[in-house]
Design a protein around this motif. Structure first.
Motif, short mmCIF file in Angstrom:
data_model
loop_
_atom_site.label_atom_id
_atom_site.label_comp_id
_atom_site.label_asym_id
_atom_site.label_seq_id
_atom_site.Cartn_x
_atom_site.Cartn_y
_atom_site.Cartn_z
N ARG A 298 0.83 -1.21 0.00
CA ARG A 298 0.00 0.00 0.00
C ARG A 298 0.86 1.26 0.00
O ARG A 298 2.06 1.21 0.28
CB ARG A 298 -0.94 0.01 1.21
CG ARG A 298 -0.22 0.11 2.53
CD ARG A 298 -1.20 0.16 3.71
NE ARG A 298 -0.45 0.39 4.96
CZ ARG A 298 -1.01 0.55 6.14
NH1 ARG A 298 -2.33 0.46 6.29
NH2 ARG A 298 -0.26 0.76 7.21
N LEU A 299 0.18 2.36 -0.31
CA LEU A 299 0.82 3.67 -0.36
C LEU A 299 0.29 4.48 0.82
O LEU A 299 -0.91 4.67 0.93
CB LEU A 299 0.46 4.37 -1.68
CG LEU A 299 0.87 5.83 -1.87
CD1 LEU A 299 2.39 5.98 -1.83
CD2 LEU A 299 0.32 6.35 -3.20
N GLY B 33 5.11 6.39 2.19
CA GLY B 33 5.69 5.06 2.23
C GLY B 33 4.99 4.10 1.28
O GLY B 33 3.81 4.27 0.96
N TRP B 34 5.74 3.12 0.84
CA TRP B 34 5.19 2.06 -0.02
C TRP B 34 5.67 0.70 0.49
O TRP B 34 6.85 0.52 0.79
CB TRP B 34 5.61 2.23 -1.48
CG TRP B 34 5.15 1.06 -2.31
CD1 TRP B 34 5.88 -0.06 -2.62
CD2 TRP B 34 3.85 0.85 -2.85
NE1 TRP B 34 5.12 -0.95 -3.34
CE2 TRP B 34 3.85 -0.41 -3.50
CE3 TRP B 34 2.66 1.61 -2.85
CZ2 TRP B 34 2.72 -0.93 -4.15
CZ3 TRP B 34 1.56 1.09 -3.50
CH2 TRP B 34 1.58 -0.16 -4.15
N GLY B 35 4.73 -0.24 0.60
CA GLY B 35 5.13 -1.59 1.00
C GLY B 35 3.98 -2.27 1.71
O GLY B 35 2.83 -1.78 1.72
N ARG C 51 8.47 1.02 3.11
CA ARG C 51 9.72 1.78 3.09
C ARG C 51 9.32 3.25 3.06
O ARG C 51 8.41 3.65 2.32
CB ARG C 51 10.58 1.44 1.88
CG ARG C 51 10.93 -0.04 1.72
CD ARG C 51 11.50 -0.67 2.97
NE ARG C 51 12.73 -0.06 3.43
CZ ARG C 51 13.38 -0.40 4.54
NH1 ARG C 51 12.88 -1.35 5.33
NH2 ARG C 51 14.49 0.21 4.88
N LEU C 52 9.98 4.06 3.85
CA LEU C 52 9.49 5.42 4.11
C LEU C 52 10.45 6.50 3.60
O LEU C 52 11.67 6.31 3.62
CB LEU C 52 9.30 5.62 5.61
CG LEU C 52 8.47 4.56 6.35
CD1 LEU C 52 8.56 4.80 7.86
CD2 LEU C 52 7.01 4.62 5.88
N VAL C 53 9.85 7.60 3.18
CA VAL C 53 10.63 8.83 2.98
C VAL C 53 9.94 9.94 3.77
O VAL C 53 8.73 9.89 4.00
CB VAL C 53 10.72 9.25 1.49
CG1 VAL C 53 11.49 8.21 0.68
CG2 VAL C 53 9.35 9.51 0.91
N ASP D 134 6.76 9.03 -7.66
CA ASP D 134 6.22 7.95 -8.48
C ASP D 134 6.22 6.66 -7.68
O ASP D 134 7.25 6.25 -7.13
CB ASP D 134 7.05 7.80 -9.75
CG ASP D 134 6.82 8.98 -10.69
OD1 ASP D 134 5.64 9.32 -10.90
OD2 ASP D 134 7.80 9.58 -11.16
N THR D 135 5.05 6.06 -7.60
CA THR D 135 4.88 4.85 -6.80
C THR D 135 4.14 3.82 -7.65
O THR D 135 3.54 4.17 -8.68
CB THR D 135 4.02 5.14 -5.54
OG1 THR D 135 2.63 5.18 -5.94
CG2 THR D 135 4.39 6.45 -4.88
N PRO D 136 4.17 2.56 -7.24
CA PRO D 136 3.41 1.55 -7.98
C PRO D 136 1.92 1.89 -8.08
O PRO D 136 1.23 1.43 -8.99
CB PRO D 136 3.65 0.28 -7.16
CG PRO D 136 4.99 0.50 -6.53
CD PRO D 136 5.01 1.96 -6.20
N ALA D 137 1.42 2.73 -7.16
CA ALA D 137 0.00 3.09 -7.21
C ALA D 137 -0.24 4.30 -8.10
O ALA D 137 -1.38 4.72 -8.30
CB ALA D 137 -0.52 3.38 -5.80
N GLY D 138 0.83 4.89 -8.60
CA GLY D 138 0.68 6.08 -9.44
C GLY D 138 1.54 7.22 -8.92
O GLY D 138 2.27 7.09 -7.93
#
Lengths: 554, 554
Positions: B4-5, B24-26, B32-34, B155-159
């Protein structure tokens, strides 16, 4: 001619607040005096934490109380009448003159301080001259944002002074007499000797707007609202309160007034007869049973005051009433500089509850009670004064009006609190500078602004406080170790618990002292204080206020 | 899909200040966070006396530091970069990414706290993607009021997410790249997945105005001025500073920059190459010898800060320079709510000196750096987001932008600090609430906002402080009388000196205690504290903070 006309602001000149203006006629140093207004100003956390109210310092009046003949109160705003009760005992047993509505408030102020107000306060009608020595004073009605606001016409052997009080040029103020230019021209005659004039809005470049413009906008807003409607304004703006109630009723809502000052102002307006057919409102008990879409509340707290109704409602249930999503909250007011944070807190709290907050200062839902720049210019023209003395304003405002007068060829002087002007001649002259300060009401006592009490509070707030105690026995030997108590300081320093680190280091300080130093109160105190500040600074980067208590056993 | 995002504001959402936004994405709990931005907010006397700076509470990030990959700083304003140095050690050894100008400031912040900034800070060019786990982040230039301000394209896997940072739609910002709609449309592609958007000025109903409109007005003002001209603005507004210098020079004046941050910002702008042909200025030593009609100062302190150049000049001679009658002082700035008193103090001090103060916010001499309501609307239209998440603003601002989005059929959510949103799907969902608070920098240490330290300071400031000391001997008998020391309290009560009255009454209290009560630390402390507060309340109407120190000899 050895007699002279003097003007001495003790408050309100160089600030907005705590108005107090002395006028006098007579031989220098023996003028018979009147005081126009005796108001308060409000404390703030930055400069006056813990203070309840601020008054002008009346020391000069006290020294000259045998010369003071009377107090005149122009209107019932706190910055004009608020100190009458608190400072009355300092002034001697003088009468307090006011018009009917204002007199109700002045009496209450005096009664609250235990005075026989009925004996002291004298009600005077508009334009009804009150002779005081060789002066005669009359209340001249002026539009403002409270009923029966008045300027003072002060007739003196040197000519007439028009002291405007707080005013605007509103032909239709909804409650009370509107501005009629012919009346002002009549009062001016061939031109007044001196115009002492409100400066609050002198920087506002457009003419002021009429109170009558606000009602229709409120009416429209309330008519379109769906949930409960709550509106706040200064309680003293009885015209605005009336417009709000009418707006609610026209929208088919029952209206309830919340907040003590709201009730009190409306009661005073009815008692003084300044409102006719004042609309009926419902009691709180009844309001609780009315569906929210049929209810409107008119409440106190337009400046974000923590204990007033607006703030209470923003924090949740208040007196059995709760705001909810879809309700509307209207600020029909201007936020006074310094009150922004409190007001925004309310707005954001309502936002969290889904309440729509409407606040759009100085346009649709509020107009100022003070004359703007062009209005002041117009008054200069109408009153044709020989001189203009700007009052009621910060220095930048006084200066602006003085420049405006001078540009029109009228002599003027910027006289801030404590500057006595001689107005006898053709232009104002500085006669004297007297000490003009402030008195603080702190709890139930009065203290001087320079007593150091508030300075110490500010220092404790900024630096925290550290108490160091030490016991010295009968032989002059230190008993045990110094003990440290902290308040308002971080518990942990670089080396560990701050109090423990300080005690260790202070112990070392004491060990290094000679018996002679230990025997000397000042030296011992000084050594402990310095050491405490130094250790704290090393440990946390702050030098606290230090209270040293040395107990010497005997 | 189990990954998830997430979006989690730790600061800046529900307030203006201390921005800190986690993405974060994962897999849930293992993203994993920024962190985007790590700023400060500023204390005030009302709520945070004595505090130096306020940071977002990063406790959640500390607990999850193994998951944090990097910090990105959008621009060099203190509310975005100010806490990077102070909080860096809490985040683990992560890289800090920024564009060149911002990186200079981030490095300084880290160096001031003893970090090897050269190793930590990485300079990234505009639109240069930085891969972080399955996300890629790029700085997209946006106009604001400081060089090289940027939004983040994430840019993330969700868009794609567009996190605007602070921005305005200024086609001609004087310094740096202007707004070019095509570039924004290109960044949006078929529409971004989420627009996380600055809300500061969402309530302002007209489109924002360009920085380029200010220069000509300043030029005209300076050209017409006769004495010395002093102008203040935020030092970080390098475009404004440049316009001021040019205005001075075109009027034949030498220009001198005063104030450390002014020097620092201009130096950084030169170092980063964001200004070309930056005009030359003169040093302070030379400025002192230049006739006032040929001199212009550009100074710090537009918010009335007591120690900055503006305030110093208003109090008299500063660094050998003195303002005089006929000089002009320009506030090319907006006063941030809460700073009004400090600014007005300066204006009035200058008024007393005969200096003409020009301050006319948000029209001729200042424009805001933030997008207004219609601009935000336009960004919604340009970026065609699947969802809008309002950030950077008080609750009322976030709510307003969310309403704006929903009115256009775009899903939105008001997420304040601590509200974690799941942005994976078609609309934002609340995933979790975490504790989000504040950390105070107090002197050189950090304390929690809820530690009670500041609460105690506020109480001492409001109520004053009273220290009661008592000695109990080896036999458990009270030795002598209680001793009272006061700080921040009136010296005189109704019955006479307050400390003496309190000591007498506390003596009676102690006499009435049983040996058992005297032997019990808590009971004795409690009895003395209650009595001290009661006496003080009787005497002065205030209940002070009481520190009781009982010394038991052994």
């Amino acid at each position: 001619m050895t007699e002279r006309l003097i003007y001495l602001p003790l408050g309100g000149a160089g600030e907005v607040g705590m108005n107090a203006y002395v006028y006098g006629w007579g031989e220098p140093g023996a003028e018979r005096l009147v005081l126009v207004d005796l108001g308060v100003t409000f404390p703030d956390m930055d400069s006056t934490p813990g203070v309840d109210l601020i008054f002008p310092d009346t020391a000069w009046l006290e020294e000259n109380r045998d010369r003071l003949e009377a107090v005149f109160v122009t209107h019932a705003h706190e910055d004009h009448v608020g100190a009458v009760g608190h400072l009355y005992s300092r002034l001697g047993d003088v009468p307090v003159y006011a018009r009917k509505f204002t007199a109700i408030h002045a009496r209450r102020k005096l009664e609250e301080q235990g005075f026989d107000a009925g004996r002291i306060v004298r009600v005077v009608g508009p334009m009804e001259g009150v002779p005081v020595g060789q002066m005669t004073l009359s209340f001249m009605p002026v539009p403002h944002s409270i009923p029966e606001a008045s300027g003072m016409l002060i007739d003196t052997p040197a000519g007439r002074i028009f002291h405007t009080g707080d005013f605007k040029l509103d032909p239709d103020p909804v409650v009370g007499e509107g501005f009629v230019e012919e009346d002002w021209r009549a009062a001016a005659g061939d031109g007044v000797h001196a115009l002492v004039c409100d400066s609050t809005n002198v920087w506002v470049p457009h003419p002021g707007r009429s109170e009558s413009l606000v009602g229709p906008n409120i009416r429209e807003l309330v008519a379109e609202a769906s949930g409960m409607v709550v509106a706040t304004t200064f309680a003293s703006n009885v015209a605005r309160v009336q417009s709000m109630i009418r707006a609610g009723q026209e929208a088919g809502r029952s209206v309830c007034l919340l907040g003590r000052s709201m009730q009190r102002m409306v009661a005073a307006a009815k008692e003084a007869g300044v409102v006719e057919d004042f609309p009926e409102t419902v009691d709180l008990e009844d309001a609780r049973d009315i569906p929210r879409e049929s209810l409107m509340l008119v409440v106190t707290g337009s400046q974000g005051e923590r204990r007033a109704a607006s703030a209470q409602l923003s924090r949740g249930k208040y007196l059995g009433l709760t705001m909810a999503e879809g309700d509307t909250f209207l600020f029909s007011s201007k936020t006074i500089p310094g009150n922004e944070r409190g007001v925004l807190q309310i707005v954001n709290a309502f936002s969290e509850q889904g309440v729509d907050v409407v606040s759009d200062e100085e346009t649709a839902y509020h107009v100022s009670g003070h004359a703007n720049g062009p209005d002041i210019q117009r008054v200069h023209e109408i009153m044709r004064p020989a001189m203009v003395i700007p009052m009621h304003g910060e220095h930048r405002m006084l200066r602006k009006q003085a420049e405006m007068a001078r540009a029109a060829g009228i002599p003027s002087a910027v006289a801030t609190n404590g500057t006595m002007l001689d107005l006898t001649g053709e232009a104002p002259k500085v006669a004297e500078h007297i000490e003009a300060g402030r008195i603080y009401k702190d709890g139930e006592v009065q203290i001087g602004a320079l007593d150091g009490v508030v300075r110490d509070r500010i220092r404790m707030a900024l630096n925290g406080t550290c108490v160091v105690t030490l016991i010295v026995d009968e032989d002059g030997d230190v008993l045990g170790e110094p003990w440290v108590e902290l308040m308002g300081l971080p518990a942990e320093g670089r080396s560990g618990p701050l109090a423990e680190t300080m005690e260790a280091r202070l112990g070392a300080t004491v060990d290094a002292l000679s018996p002679k130093q230990v025997a000397d109160d000042d030296k011992l105190d000084d050594a402990l204080r310095k050491a405490a500040r130094a250790v704290s600074n090393d440990e946390i980067g702050k030098k606290p206020e230090v209270i040293v208590v040395v107990s010497r056993l005997s």
